[in-house]
Design a protein around this motif. Sequence first.
Motif, PDB file in Angstrom:
ATOM      1  N   THR A  85       0.849  -1.191   0.000  1.00 18.42           N
ATOM      2  CA  THR A  85       0.000   0.000   0.000  1.00 18.42           C
ATOM      3  C   THR A  85       0.883   1.239   0.000  1.00 18.42           C
ATOM      4  O   THR A  85       1.779   1.379   0.831  1.00 18.42           O
ATOM      5  N   TRP A  86       0.615   2.145  -0.924  1.00 17.10           N
ATOM      6  CA  TRP A  86       1.342   3.410  -0.984  1.00 17.10           C
ATOM      7  C   TRP A  86       0.875   4.303   0.163  1.00 17.10           C
ATOM      8  O   TRP A  86      -0.309   4.552   0.323  1.00 17.10           O
ATOM      9  N   GLU A  87       1.823   4.805   0.957  1.00 21.16           N
ATOM     10  CA  GLU A  87       1.496   5.599   2.141  1.00 21.16           C
ATOM     11  C   GLU A  87       1.905   7.067   2.040  1.00 21.16           C
ATOM     12  O   GLU A  87       1.089   7.959   2.281  1.00 21.16           O
ATOM     13  N   LEU A  88       3.175   7.334   1.712  1.00 18.62           N
ATOM     14  CA  LEU A  88       3.725   8.686   1.787  1.00 18.62           C
ATOM     15  C   LEU A  88       4.487   9.035   0.519  1.00 18.62           C
ATOM     16  O   LEU A  88       4.920   8.148  -0.222  1.00 18.62           O
ATOM     17  N   ILE A  89       4.674  10.341   0.308  1.00 21.00           N
ATOM     18  CA  ILE A  89       5.533  10.819  -0.768  1.00 21.00           C
ATOM     19  C   ILE A  89       6.308  12.029  -0.268  1.00 21.00           C
ATOM     20  O   ILE A  89       5.778  12.849   0.496  1.00 21.00           O
ATOM     21  N   GLU A  90       7.570  12.114  -0.674  1.00 17.00           N
ATOM     22  CA  GLU A  90       8.375  13.309  -0.430  1.00 17.00           C
ATOM     23  C   GLU A  90       8.412  14.101  -1.730  1.00 17.00           C
ATOM     24  O   GLU A  90       8.923  13.620  -2.745  1.00 17.00           O
ATOM     25  N   LEU A  91       7.878  15.310  -1.694  1.00 18.14           N
ATOM     26  CA  LEU A  91       7.722  16.120  -2.902  1.00 18.14           C
ATOM     27  C   LEU A  91       9.024  16.852  -3.239  1.00 18.14           C
ATOM     28  O   LEU A  91       9.928  16.937  -2.411  1.00 18.14           O
ATOM     29  N   ALA A 122       3.943  14.305   2.281  1.00 19.78           N
ATOM     30  CA  ALA A 122       2.489  14.217   2.200  1.00 19.78           C
ATOM     31  C   ALA A 122       2.048  12.779   2.374  1.00 19.78           C
ATOM     32  O   ALA A 122       2.717  11.851   1.906  1.00 19.78           O
ATOM     33  N   SER A 123       0.928  12.608   3.049  1.00 21.45           N
ATOM     34  CA  SER A 123       0.288  11.302   3.156  1.00 21.45           C
ATOM     35  C   SER A 123      -0.770  11.203   2.080  1.00 21.45           C
ATOM     36  O   SER A 123      -1.655  12.065   1.989  1.00 21.45           O
ATOM     37  N   ILE A 124      -0.691  10.178   1.244  1.00 20.60           N
ATOM     38  CA  ILE A 124      -1.709  10.031   0.202  1.00 20.60           C
ATOM     39  C   ILE A 124      -2.825   9.079   0.651  1.00 20.60           C
ATOM     40  O   ILE A 124      -3.797   8.894  -0.068  1.00 20.60           O
ATOM     41  N   HIS A 125      -2.700   8.485   1.825  1.00 17.66           N
ATOM     42  CA  HIS A 125      -3.650   7.487   2.324  1.00 17.66           C
ATOM     43  C   HIS A 125      -4.835   8.204   2.971  1.00 17.66           C
ATOM     44  O   HIS A 125      -4.813   8.544   4.151  1.00 17.66           O
ATOM     45  N   THR A 126      -5.905   8.426   2.200  1.00 16.83           N
ATOM     46  CA  THR A 126      -7.054   9.162   2.729  1.00 16.83           C
ATOM     47  C   THR A 126      -7.747   8.419   3.868  1.00 16.83           C
ATOM     48  O   THR A 126      -8.429   9.035   4.677  1.00 16.83           O
ATOM     49  N   GLY A 127      -7.546   7.112   3.942  1.00 16.52           N
ATOM     50  CA  GLY A 127      -8.172   6.344   5.008  1.00 16.52           C
ATOM     51  C   GLY A 127      -7.628   6.656   6.387  1.00 16.52           C
ATOM     52  O   GLY A 127      -8.229   6.265   7.392  1.00 16.52           O
ATOM     53  N   ARG A 128      -6.519   7.365   6.468  1.00 17.85           N
ATOM     54  CA  ARG A 128      -5.940   7.699   7.769  1.00 17.85           C
ATOM     55  C   ARG A 128      -6.456   9.042   8.304  1.00 17.85           C
ATOM     56  O   ARG A 128      -6.235   9.374   9.469  1.00 17.85           O
ATOM     57  N   ALA A 129      -7.126   9.826   7.473  1.00 14.59           N
ATOM     58  CA  ALA A 129      -7.539  11.168   7.880  1.00 14.59           C
ATOM     59  C   ALA A 129      -8.494  11.141   9.068  1.00 14.59           C
ATOM     60  O   ALA A 129      -8.317  11.875  10.050  1.00 14.59           O
ATOM     61  N   ASN A 130      -9.527  10.309   9.012  1.00 11.78           N
ATOM     62  CA  ASN A 130     -10.504  10.276  10.100  1.00 11.78           C
ATOM     63  C   ASN A 130      -9.883   9.812  11.406  1.00 11.78           C
ATOM     64  O   ASN A 130     -10.223  10.308  12.483  1.00 11.78           O
TER      65      ASN A 130
END
Length: 230
Positions: A65-71, A77-85
């Motif tokens: 599962t893709w979790e993070l990216i360094e821009l 940035a966290s691309i995992h929207t499921g962690r927001a809540n």
Amino acid sequence: MKLPPLWSGVLIARYKRFLADIRLDDGRVITAHCPNTGSMRAVNVPGCRVWVSWHDNPKRRLPWTWELIELPDGAMASIHTGRANALVQEAIESGGILPLDREWALQREVRVEDSRLDFRLTPGSGEAVWLEVKQVTLKEEGCGYFPDSVSTRGRRHLEALMALRAGGDRAVLVFLVAHSGIDDVRPAAHLDPAYARTFEGACEAGVEVMMLGCEITPEKITACRFRRLH
């Protein structure tokens, strides 16, 4: 929020919305699940360093599962929207970030007519508080924006919050900023003018708008940098 063990690599491409090809540091090329249904405008950047988690679940088609990216500018940035809540819930329960300082009964994913809102907080007395969480990762010209593409669902959530506020409850929109380089958030009128108009109407109707920023490392994501936007 402590993250599971992560492996680092380089993003090759994201495609078909839910798939991402990544070259790990050990040379393997993997296909990872991309847990983000949005356009990922500005955070889908091939060639950037990314981090993935691995899941030992035989029912999963893709174990990675893709979790993070360094821009390119060094922001994480966290691309995992499921962690927001989960991050917002941690902030609520800690009592030290979001200004909701009473004892609450918390419900998740509560249906309101034809929508679902992320949280309903019920105090021992007084009005209920409804919260809808939106993850923000789009940064343009130094500012964060939501949404990153046309969002009919986002407009419906704003309309639901307005109706609840009109009924006497407290209604809150929380921008969970999963990007370490964003310090302010605005409605993306240049991408979704209808959302921006509805957002302005919601503010006029008494919907509160809060921003919760994040510090992000490959080990953990910490919700912090609280700001009241409206």
